[in-house]
Scaffold this motif. Structure first.
Motif, mmCIF file in Angstrom:
data_model
loop_
_atom_site.group_PDB
_atom_site.id
_atom_site.type_symbol
_atom_site.label_atom_id
_atom_site.label_comp_id
_atom_site.label_asym_id
_atom_site.label_seq_id
_atom_site.Cartn_x
_atom_site.Cartn_y
_atom_site.Cartn_z
ATOM 1 N N LEU A 5 2.086 19.302 -8.780
ATOM 2 C CA LEU A 5 2.725 20.502 -9.306
ATOM 3 C C LEU A 5 4.146 20.157 -9.748
ATOM 4 N N CYS A 6 4.487 20.477 -10.986
ATOM 5 C CA CYS A 6 5.804 20.160 -11.565
ATOM 6 C C CYS A 6 6.100 18.665 -11.437
ATOM 7 N N THR A 7 5.091 17.869 -11.695
ATOM 8 C CA THR A 7 5.164 16.433 -11.432
ATOM 9 C C THR A 7 6.303 15.741 -12.153
ATOM 10 N N ARG A 8 6.484 16.006 -13.428
ATOM 11 C CA ARG A 8 7.514 15.274 -14.181
ATOM 12 C C ARG A 8 8.919 15.516 -13.639
ATOM 13 N N PRO A 9 9.366 16.757 -13.482
ATOM 14 C CA PRO A 9 10.721 16.932 -12.946
ATOM 15 C C PRO A 9 10.859 16.487 -11.491
ATOM 16 N N VAL A 10 9.836 16.709 -10.687
ATOM 17 C CA VAL A 10 9.887 16.300 -9.278
ATOM 18 C C VAL A 10 9.976 14.782 -9.179
ATOM 19 N N ALA A 11 9.158 14.075 -9.943
ATOM 20 C CA ALA A 11 9.189 12.612 -9.921
ATOM 21 C C ALA A 11 10.531 12.091 -10.424
ATOM 22 N N THR A 24 13.607 -3.118 -0.909
ATOM 23 C CA THR A 24 12.405 -3.287 -1.727
ATOM 24 C C THR A 24 11.647 -1.973 -1.906
ATOM 25 N N LEU A 25 11.441 -1.244 -0.824
ATOM 26 C CA LEU A 25 10.671 -0.004 -0.878
ATOM 27 C C LEU A 25 11.393 1.061 -1.715
ATOM 28 N N ALA A 26 12.695 1.182 -1.542
ATOM 29 C CA ALA A 26 13.455 2.157 -2.328
ATOM 30 C C ALA A 26 13.370 1.833 -3.818
ATOM 31 N N ALA A 27 13.473 0.557 -4.173
ATOM 32 C CA ALA A 27 13.377 0.160 -5.576
ATOM 33 C C ALA A 27 11.980 0.447 -6.131
ATOM 34 N N LEU A 28 10.961 0.144 -5.341
ATOM 35 C CA LEU A 28 9.592 0.395 -5.791
ATOM 36 C C LEU A 28 9.328 1.891 -5.952
ATOM 37 N N TYR A 29 9.761 2.702 -4.985
ATOM 38 C CA TYR A 29 9.629 4.158 -5.124
ATOM 39 C C TYR A 29 10.376 4.653 -6.356
ATOM 40 N N CYS A 30 11.567 4.132 -6.583
ATOM 41 C CA CYS A 30 12.380 4.555 -7.721
ATOM 42 C C CYS A 30 11.617 4.362 -9.034
ATOM 43 N N PHE A 31 11.083 3.169 -9.237
ATOM 44 C CA PHE A 31 10.436 2.892 -10.516
ATOM 45 C C PHE A 31 9.032 3.473 -10.605
ATOM 46 N N THR A 32 8.353 3.651 -9.487
ATOM 47 C CA THR A 32 7.058 4.335 -9.514
ATOM 48 C C THR A 32 7.253 5.798 -9.902
ATOM 49 N N CYS A 33 8.259 6.436 -9.312
ATOM 50 C CA CYS A 33 8.534 7.833 -9.650
ATOM 51 C C CYS A 33 9.055 7.972 -11.073
ATOM 52 N N LEU A 50 -2.392 7.108 -8.172
ATOM 53 C CA LEU A 50 -1.036 6.581 -7.965
ATOM 54 C C LEU A 50 -0.087 7.699 -7.551
ATOM 55 N N ARG A 51 -0.182 8.857 -8.204
ATOM 56 C CA ARG A 51 0.673 9.997 -7.876
ATOM 57 C C ARG A 51 0.416 10.483 -6.458
ATOM 58 N N ILE A 52 -0.841 10.617 -6.084
ATOM 59 C CA ILE A 52 -1.199 11.111 -4.746
ATOM 60 C C ILE A 52 -0.722 10.147 -3.666
ATOM 61 N N ILE A 53 -0.982 8.863 -3.836
ATOM 62 C CA ILE A 53 -0.574 7.868 -2.839
ATOM 63 C C ILE A 53 0.944 7.804 -2.740
ATOM 64 N N THR A 54 1.625 7.849 -3.874
ATOM 65 C CA THR A 54 3.097 7.853 -3.858
ATOM 66 C C THR A 54 3.610 9.070 -3.104
ATOM 67 N N GLY A 55 3.027 10.231 -3.365
ATOM 68 C CA GLY A 55 3.418 11.445 -2.652
ATOM 69 C C GLY A 55 3.186 11.331 -1.150
ATOM 70 N N LEU A 56 2.049 10.770 -0.764
ATOM 71 C CA LEU A 56 1.754 10.594 0.670
ATOM 72 C C LEU A 56 2.744 9.644 1.333
ATOM 73 N N LEU A 57 3.100 8.580 0.638
ATOM 74 C CA LEU A 57 4.047 7.621 1.204
ATOM 75 C C LEU A 57 5.461 8.202 1.307
ATOM 76 N N ILE A 58 5.847 9.000 0.328
ATOM 77 C CA ILE A 58 7.190 9.603 0.344
ATOM 78 C C ILE A 58 7.272 10.728 1.370
ATOM 79 N N ILE A 59 6.237 11.551 1.461
ATOM 80 C CA ILE A 59 6.294 12.698 2.373
ATOM 81 C C ILE A 59 6.429 12.257 3.830
ATOM 82 N N GLN A 60 5.862 11.082 4.157
ATOM 83 C CA GLN A 60 5.958 10.634 5.547
ATOM 84 C C GLN A 60 7.404 10.358 5.948
ATOM 85 N N HIS A 61 8.234 9.924 5.009
ATOM 86 C CA HIS A 61 9.653 9.716 5.313
ATOM 87 C C HIS A 61 10.337 11.059 5.581
ATOM 88 N N GLY A 62 10.031 12.047 4.757
ATOM 89 C CA GLY A 62 10.590 13.379 4.966
ATOM 90 C C GLY A 62 10.121 14.007 6.262
#
Length: 131
Positions: free
Chosen positions: A68-74, A102-111, A16-28
């Motif tokens: 790396l530093c998952t809790r504060p970064v998330a 929808t996506l922003a809300a889902l990212y918010c609560f996943t993180c 879940l962490r890896i997929i969330t990171g991959l989905l977020i990094i593509q926006h950046g």
């Protein structure tokens, strides 16, 4: 069945962490380096609000991917996604399906979940005993 699934819980947390990171990094990446090409990101200025979000997504997504530093970064990403929802989507209407949030809300609560659950076993945090 339940025991077999429970054994996978920590590993699925890492996935879940890896997929969330991959989905977020593509926006950046789309906002900051222009790849993948997204028409609405074509005019993003680095020192704008959207540009700042792009840097947070780029760096935060990369850190989530490796764990790396998952809790504060998330936690930071969760707050940024809540901010994005209320600034960019909520003014367009109450319901996320209608306002496009929808996506922003889902990212918010996943993180937010990742900020409390940690990185999981497949992470730099776990390898260095930070999890």
């Amino acid at each position: 069945m339940t025991e077999a699934l429970a054994a996978w819980t920590p590993r699925v947390l890492s996935i879940l962490r890896i997929i969330t990171g991959l989905l977020i990094i593509q926006h950046g990446m789309g906002k900051i380096i222009g790849w993948p090409v997204v028409a609405m990101y074509a005019t993003v200025q680095p020192f704008s609000l959207v540009g700042a979000a792009g840097f947070i997504e780029l760096i935060g997504g990369a850190l989530l991917i490796v764990g790396l530093c998952t809790r504060p970064v998330a936690f930071i990403l969760s707050g940024m996604m809540a901010f994005a929802y209320f600034i960019g989507h909520f003014p367009k209407g109450f319901h996320p399906l209608i306002n496009g949030g929808t996506l922003a809300a889902l990212y918010c609560f996943t993180c937010l979940y990742l900020s409390t659950a940690g990185a999981g076993p497949w992470s730099v945090d776990a390898a260095t005993k930070r999890a």
